[in-house]
Design a protein around this motif. Sequence first.
Motif, PDB file in Angstrom:
ATOM      1  N   LYS A 110       0.831  -1.211   0.000  1.00 24.06           N
ATOM      2  CA  LYS A 110       0.000   0.000   0.000  1.00 24.06           C
ATOM      3  C   LYS A 110       0.864   1.259   0.000  1.00 24.06           C
ATOM      4  O   LYS A 110       0.529   2.257  -0.639  1.00 24.06           O
ATOM      5  N   ALA A 111       1.963   1.208   0.739  1.00 21.04           N
ATOM      6  CA  ALA A 111       2.870   2.365   0.772  1.00 21.04           C
ATOM      7  C   ALA A 111       3.409   2.652  -0.631  1.00 21.04           C
ATOM      8  O   ALA A 111       3.446   3.803  -1.075  1.00 21.04           O
ATOM      9  N   ALA A 112       3.804   1.592  -1.340  1.00 17.29           N
ATOM     10  CA  ALA A 112       4.352   1.762  -2.696  1.00 17.29           C
ATOM     11  C   ALA A 112       3.291   2.312  -3.642  1.00 17.29           C
ATOM     12  O   ALA A 112       3.564   3.165  -4.494  1.00 17.29           O
ATOM     13  N   LYS A 113       2.064   1.846  -3.481  1.00 16.71           N
ATOM     14  CA  LYS A 113       0.965   2.299  -4.342  1.00 16.71           C
ATOM     15  C   LYS A 113       0.741   3.811  -4.217  1.00 16.71           C
ATOM     16  O   LYS A 113       0.548   4.513  -5.211  1.00 16.71           O
ATOM     17  N   GLU A 114       0.776   4.302  -2.995  1.00 19.47           N
ATOM     18  CA  GLU A 114       0.600   5.753  -2.807  1.00 19.47           C
ATOM     19  C   GLU A 114       1.802   6.527  -3.356  1.00 19.47           C
ATOM     20  O   GLU A 114       1.640   7.609  -3.924  1.00 19.47           O
ATOM     21  N   ALA A 115       3.011   5.970  -3.182  1.00 16.50           N
ATOM     22  CA  ALA A 115       4.218   6.661  -3.659  1.00 16.50           C
ATOM     23  C   ALA A 115       4.209   6.802  -5.178  1.00 16.50           C
ATOM     24  O   ALA A 115       4.671   7.801  -5.725  1.00 16.50           O
ATOM     25  N   LYS A 116       3.652   5.797  -5.861  1.00 17.77           N
ATOM     26  CA  LYS A 116       3.612   5.841  -7.335  1.00 17.77           C
ATOM     27  C   LYS A 116       2.831   7.041  -7.858  1.00 17.77           C
ATOM     28  O   LYS A 116       3.034   7.476  -8.990  1.00 17.77           O
ATOM     29  N   LYS A 117       1.923   7.557  -7.045  1.00 14.33           N
ATOM     30  CA  LYS A 117       1.177   8.755  -7.470  1.00 14.33           C
ATOM     31  C   LYS A 117       2.065   9.998  -7.470  1.00 14.33           C
ATOM     32  O   LYS A 117       1.708  11.011  -8.060  1.00 14.33           O
ATOM     33  N   GLU A 118       3.192   9.914  -6.782  1.00 14.09           N
ATOM     34  CA  GLU A 118       4.038  11.103  -6.610  1.00 14.09           C
ATOM     35  C   GLU A 118       5.332  11.062  -7.406  1.00 14.09           C
ATOM     36  O   GLU A 118       5.983  12.098  -7.567  1.00 14.09           O
ATOM     37  N   GLY A 119       5.734   9.882  -7.875  1.00 10.92           N
ATOM     38  CA  GLY A 119       6.994   9.804  -8.608  1.00 10.92           C
ATOM     39  C   GLY A 119       7.319   8.372  -8.998  1.00 10.92           C
ATOM     40  O   GLY A 119       6.465   7.488  -8.944  1.00 10.92           O
ATOM     41  N   THR A 120       8.583   8.156  -9.377  1.00  8.19           N
ATOM     42  CA  THR A 120       9.012   6.846  -9.856  1.00  8.19           C
ATOM     43  C   THR A 120       9.329   5.923  -8.684  1.00  8.19           C
ATOM     44  O   THR A 120      10.127   6.271  -7.811  1.00  8.19           O
ATOM     45  N   VAL A 121       8.707   4.766  -8.696  1.00  2.00           N
ATOM     46  CA  VAL A 121       8.926   3.793  -7.634  1.00  2.00           C
ATOM     47  C   VAL A 121       9.618   2.570  -8.206  1.00  2.00           C
ATOM     48  O   VAL A 121       9.202   2.034  -9.238  1.00  2.00           O
ATOM     49  N   ASN A 122      10.692   2.157  -7.574  1.00  2.00           N
ATOM     50  CA  ASN A 122      11.376   0.925  -7.931  1.00  2.00           C
ATOM     51  C   ASN A 122      11.099  -0.111  -6.846  1.00  2.00           C
ATOM     52  O   ASN A 122      11.376   0.136  -5.676  1.00  2.00           O
TER      53      ASN A 122
END
Lengths: 367, 367
Positions: A110-122
């Motif tokens: 869930k943390a990664a999902k929210e971060a993807k809205k703000e920038g590039t997630v690896n």
Amino acid sequence: MDQDVKRVFNFSAGPAVLPVPALKQAQKDLLALPGVGASVMEISHRSKTFSEILEKAKANVKTLLRVPDNYRILFLQGGASLQFSMVAMNLLRGSGKPADYIITGSWGGKAAKEAKKEGTVNIAWDGKNENYVRVPDRDELKLSPDAAYVHFTSNETIQGVQFPAEPSVGDIPLVCDASSDILSRPIPVERYGIIYAGAQKNIGPSGVALVIIREDLLERSSETLPSLLNYKLMAEENSLYNTPPTFAIYMIMLVTNWLLDTFKTLERVAENNTKKASLLYKVIDESNGFYKGHAQPKWRSNMNVTWRLPSEDLEKEFVREATSVGLTELKGHRSVGGCRASIYNAMPLEGVETLCAFMKDFQQKHG
Amino acid sequence: MDQDVKRVFNFSAGPAVLPVPALKQAQKDLLALPGVGASVMEISHRSKTFSEILEKAKANVKTLLRVPDNYRILFLQGGASLQFSMVAMNLLRGSGKPADYIITGSWGGKAAKEAKKEGTVNIAWDGKNENYVRVPDRDELKLSPDAAYVHFTSNETIQGVQFPAEPSVGDIPLVCDASSDILSRPIPVERYGIIYAGAQKNIGPSGVALVIIREDLLERSSETLPSLLNYKLMAEENSLYNTPPTFAIYMIMLVTNWLLDTFKTLERVAENNTKKASLLYKVIDESNGFYKGHAQPKWRSNMNVTWRLPSEDLEKEFVREATSVGLTELKGHRSVGGCRASIYNAMPLEGVETLCAFMKDFQQKHG
């Protein structure tokens, strides 16, 4: 007031059991704090009385976790879920860098999902294909050399998977969702950039998140962010930019007072937690497969003990019978099923011992 | 438990006085809700018990404000200040339209400032040059024909300026920050798009905001928003997307229970509030200028009564002497000075009468 109030052993994953001395203190002063003549819920967040409560709560956290002086301790609203976004809005958005996420269970995802809205997630590692039963070895992590930060979840509440120690990521800021194991054991805060935790497991009631942030990271917060979501502003205003959740912060003060009074150090808190968890895992391990632990032994959690029974019908019966004898909230999270006993700091040893005895009896009856 | 606990008359602007019966109920059950065996702070937000609390709190708000069926009632974190951003993120950002802001005091200005981060803001009226002593007439408003919404602050807590009725803005959604007068009088909810209010004045403790939103507006929320800031998602999840501030919602239930038990309707709540405010304004108006009210009489607030004394030294002395006789938190907001008595629903008539008598005495002594 009934001094002999009947309390169950409550294994809820959160909001969760709180220390009785903290609850009793809150109860005693609920209509009027001594010398104030008003409830802690009724006083200004800028009053001398509340300032002292806020500073004591911060000081207790600083003492217990040995937080270095170059870190700020904040109490923010929105729980860990809003931190999923705030971390990424403050540190990832506009950085031109990726953020690395290590996913060892539902919350990391869930943390990664929210971060993807703000920038590039690896995604540096994801245990999903193995059904989240372990944490990765260092050489399994696909880290970016230039990451804005590396995010991990120290204890996955739903799966019951816990990092024995934080992953080593060199000079990249390490960001940790420690919602379900904060204050359960000592951690080397100086190795972290940000540690955040919803309060409603080990610290207090729901409605407040503890955020510990290294001061140099505050410079990354853009002025274009909503004020309430700007770490730098919240740090400058000492969590008082607007009205904070005053009662929840008061409860954090009482809970951390209790930790200091009872255990003095997190080393001793951790000893107590390991003892409690070991009792439960022993019952599981010695059940000849009647109880099947979810996580692999090396990475199983001292906070959330998760297991299955031979059938879903038996799991339902287990929860039903346990509830009837005052052992409550043992149903696993709706997303994974099975059973779960959350045994945070405030769960007394007696509660775990009673649950262990019940589990042995239940196996004898139904095994 | 000391039944004769000494309570002051607390005129704090927020967090503010709460009804004693609500506090007593919370105190009684703080260690264990009847039939549950755990504190309301310790139970899962998805438990049957908490569901009932949440639904009762919503039902009470619906009954008191006569909320039509096409509106959703939400309990969100971050206070009114986060609503400043959420309104604009959900309804303004990406709309290609401006949002109109009517500014009658400090909080309206803050709301507009946050909205500017999300899109085009048109200041339809700003009372700043007149030092925020009144609300505008309809023909003074410079409204945009195509606004995404019109925002106003029904009661300015700091200046003590209150709209007698909402501005008429045709078919444009009307958005209202009602933090300091929600539930103090009946309002025609059907004329509003969104009504929001931090709880810590008239509804409960700090740490929760009440949001009443017309269902069709939910369609404006973009999926790119952080989940916690997305009205549509929060409505779909019935405020349970993540762990809500459960204790604060429980207190809202108790406070609205008290309103219904004591007054039955907001018409009667309003009568009581008008009576209390009139007593104070009478003392001010009959003081021959010793006490000078801030707002113009037609627009002065029934919730926050603000006034000056002949000198700042006398204002300090006033606050000091008042405090010494158990009339507390009468200092005006640090941004405007003077004195302020916040007399929300839970302030008993006796408190206002005692303050009035004190003010007359003080004038005799120092006038």
